[in-house]
Structures are given as structure tokens and as C-alpha cells.
Design a protein around this motif. Structure first.
Motif, PDB file in Angstrom:
ATOM      1  N   LEU A   1       0.814  -1.207   0.000  1.00 30.83           N
ATOM      2  CA  LEU A   1       0.000   0.000   0.000  1.00 30.83           C
ATOM      3  C   LEU A   1       0.853   1.265   0.000  1.00 30.83           C
TER       4      LEU A   1
ATOM      5  N   ARG B   1     -12.335   3.087  -5.706  1.00 29.15           N
ATOM      6  CA  ARG B   1     -13.161   4.296  -5.779  1.00 29.15           C
ATOM      7  C   ARG B   1     -12.983   4.967  -7.138  1.00 29.15           C
TER       8      ARG B   1
ATOM      9  N   LEU C   1      -2.711   7.439  -4.439  1.00 29.14           N
ATOM     10  CA  LEU C   1      -4.047   7.145  -3.933  1.00 29.14           C
ATOM     11  C   LEU C   1      -4.620   8.299  -3.112  1.00 29.14           C
ATOM     12  N   HIS C   2      -3.765   9.059  -2.453  1.00 28.91           N
ATOM     13  CA  HIS C   2      -4.228  10.135  -1.584  1.00 28.91           C
ATOM     14  C   HIS C   2      -3.783  11.507  -2.076  1.00 28.91           C
TER      15      HIS C   2
ATOM     16  N   ASP D   1      -7.548   2.924  -7.890  1.00 24.57           N
ATOM     17  CA  ASP D   1      -8.115   2.065  -6.854  1.00 24.57           C
ATOM     18  C   ASP D   1      -9.589   1.855  -7.139  1.00 24.57           C
TER      19      ASP D   1
ATOM     20  N   TRP E   1       0.624   4.927  -2.050  1.00 23.55           N
ATOM     21  CA  TRP E   1      -0.074   5.894  -1.204  1.00 23.55           C
ATOM     22  C   TRP E   1      -0.102   7.322  -1.772  1.00 23.55           C
TER      23      TRP E   1
ATOM     24  N   TYR F   1     -10.023  -0.774   1.990  1.00 20.79           N
ATOM     25  CA  TYR F   1     -10.756   0.342   1.400  1.00 20.79           C
ATOM     26  C   TYR F   1     -10.377   0.540  -0.070  1.00 20.79           C
ATOM     27  N   HIS F   2      -9.091   0.623  -0.335  1.00 23.53           N
ATOM     28  CA  HIS F   2      -8.655   0.889  -1.712  1.00 23.53           C
ATOM     29  C   HIS F   2      -8.936  -0.281  -2.645  1.00 23.53           C
ATOM     30  N   SER F   3      -9.170  -1.459  -2.068  1.00 21.53           N
ATOM     31  CA  SER F   3      -9.542  -2.634  -2.866  1.00 21.53           C
ATOM     32  C   SER F   3     -11.055  -2.752  -3.053  1.00 21.53           C
TER      33      SER F   3
ATOM     34  N   TRP G   1      -6.912   0.250   5.367  1.00 22.40           N
ATOM     35  CA  TRP G   1      -6.791   1.107   4.187  1.00 22.40           C
ATOM     36  C   TRP G   1      -6.604   0.275   2.916  1.00 22.40           C
TER      37      TRP G   1
END
Length: 276
Positions: free
Chosen positions: A39, A262, A46-47, A260, A43, A67-69, A64
Motif C-alpha cells: 500500500l 473508488r 491514492l491520496h 483504486d 499511497w 478500502y482501496h480494494s 486502508w
């Protein structure tokens, strides 16, 4: 392309077989998957919208990764199990699930209220908690769309949303998602009450909305969600005269490679919007 919907979007209908029980599963088996071990490598991308620091290895890192999965229910439960430290994860997983995948309107609104209440309690104890401020604003904004923006404005929710987002940007000027959300707030209030009333009563302006959208995309140019919000904002502010620009923004979103789960949801919504 038809004008995109202004309400929270769902990729599933109330007739989905999972709707009667637990949270609806992510409908895309090809969405990116993550482990806690890898992760941290992803990161920053993703963020990019919020600039949140990565968690240390342990249960929250596992959460986390879930979540990203796209394992939103498991991620939210794990976050809640870790008290204050897990609230950012729990609120984000719950809010994103409610916005994209929950097919029952009453449940969607209830989940947004849960997030808003948890975030409000956090803010009472820590007024400068950017994550709490942002997810309070996000949840209240989506809740407002669900009950109608005009009704929400009458209840004073708009002032809370605007104040929270402005505070986030003051504390963290690089918070791309807050810029986009505040831009969408300006556009939606103008769409519902008009530019004059919006400016005098809520301090919203069309040129401010556009500037905020542009800044948000400058900070995070690979956000399909931001591109679609900008498209909807242009249509709310200027109507059919900006349909060409809105379509081009949707096309940019539809051609992005999702980082990811989302983002996979956002890209699929952009593609669906172009087909419609």
C-alpha cells in the motif's frame, strides 16, 4: 451526452440482489487490489486529493488496503474498531460506499448522517482536524442532495458545509478534494437559488466556483471524480452553452486509468454518462 445527474450517483439499482442484506459488493472484479505490504508504494497517488500521511504497518494499514480494494464494509468496521485513530478510515469508507453503491435511499441518508455525526464529534474535540472537517462536509453535502438542496439550505446545512471546507483549505491549501467540493457547493447553490441570492445570502459566486475547480484539478489532475464534478458545475452555472466543455471533461475522466476501487467507480460513471 445528457446533462449528468446532480444527485449522489449509484451504479446499482434497488433491485440488486445484495441490496436486502449487507453492504453491496463492488461490482468490478477487475478493480485494483492492494495488500498492506504494498500500500505504501501507491499511497501518494491514492491520496493525492487529500495529502493524508500513510498509516504505520498494522491493522489500520490492513483497513486502508481493504478500502482501496473496494472492501468498504470491512474497512469501515475495522476503522470503527480502532476508535479515534480509525475514524478517518471508517468515515471515508462509509461515505464513499453510501455515495456510489448503496441502492436504498433511506440507508444512504442514514449512512451519511452517521458519518456527519462522528465527524462533528471529532471536530468538537479537535477543531482543526482536516479529515473530520472534510468528511463532515462531504457527508452533509451528499445528505443535502438527498433531501433536496433547497431544504438543506433552509436547515442551515449549507453554512456548515461551506464553513468546514473553507477551514480545510485554510489549514491545508493543497487539499484538492476540498477545493473541488467547495466549488461544487458554490455551483449548486447558484443553480438552486440564483446568483444574486446566492451571493448575498451564502457568499457564493460563479467565478469563484470555476477558480476552485481549476485549482483542485491543478493539485490532482488525475481525479475522474473532480473532472465530473467540474462538468456538472459548468452545466449548473451556464446550462447547455457549456455542454461541449462538460462532455470533454467527462471524456477525460472516462479515459483515466483508475488507481483504486473508488476511482474505478468514478471512471465507470464517466463512461456511463457519455453513453447516456
Amino acid at each position: 451526452m445528457n446533462p449528468p445527474q446532480l444527485e449522489p450517483l449509484s451504479l446499482l439499482s434497488p433491485g440488486d440482489p445484495d441490496a436486502a442484506g449487507r453492504w453491496t459488493r463492488l461490482p468490478y472484479p477487475d478493480a485494483p487490489r492492494f495488500s498492506a505490504a504494498d500500500l505504501h508504494l501507491h499511497w501518494p497517488r491514492l491520496h493525492a486529493g487529500q495529502g493524508v500521511s500513510p498509516p504505520v504497518q498494522g491493522p489500520l494499514a490492513d483497513g486502508w488496503a481493504l478500502y482501496h480494494s473496494g472492501e468498504f464494509e470491512r474497512a469501515a468496521a475495522l476503522g470503527l474498531a480502532h476508535g479515534h485513530e480509525g475514524l478517518a478510515l471508517a468515515n471515508q469508507a462509509t461515505a464513499i460506499y453510501a455515495n456510489y453503491l448503496e441502492p436504498r435511499e433511506s440507508m444512504r441518508l442514514a449512512l451519511f448522517k452517521q458519518v456527519a455525526e462522528r465527524a462533528t464529534a471529532q471536530i468538537a474535540a479537535d477543531p482543526d482536524n482536516c479529515q473530520a472537517l472534510y468528511w463532515q462536509a462531504y457527508a452533509l453535502g451528499r445528505y443535502s442532495q438527498g433531501i433536496s438542496v433547497a431544504r438543506a439550505l433552509a436547515q442551515g446545512l449549507g453554512t456548515k458545509v461551506k464553513g468546514a471546507l473553507e477551514h480545510v483549505i485554510e489549514l491545508r491549501p493543497q487539499h484538492a478534494d476540498a477545493h473541488v467540493s467547495l466549488a461544487a457547493f458554490h455551483a449548486e447553490v447558484i443553480d438552486k437559488v440564483g446568483s444574486l441570492v446566492g451571493r448575498m445570502t451564502y457568499g457564493v459566486r460563479a467565478d469563484t466556483a470555476v477558480a476552485l475547480f481549476e485549482r483542485g484539478l491543478q493539485l490532482n489532475p488525475h481525479s475522474a471524480g473532480a473532472l465530473m464534478e467540474y462538468a456538472r458545475g459548468l452545466l449548473m452555472l451556464h446550462g447547455e452553452s457549456r455542454m461541449g466543455d462538460a462532455t470533454r471533461l467527462y471524456e477525460r475522466a472516462a479515459h483515466l486509468e483508475p488507481a483504486d476501487a473508488r476511482e474505478k467507480l468514478d471512471v465507470e460513471l464517466a463512461r456511463a454518462g457519455l453513453i447516456d
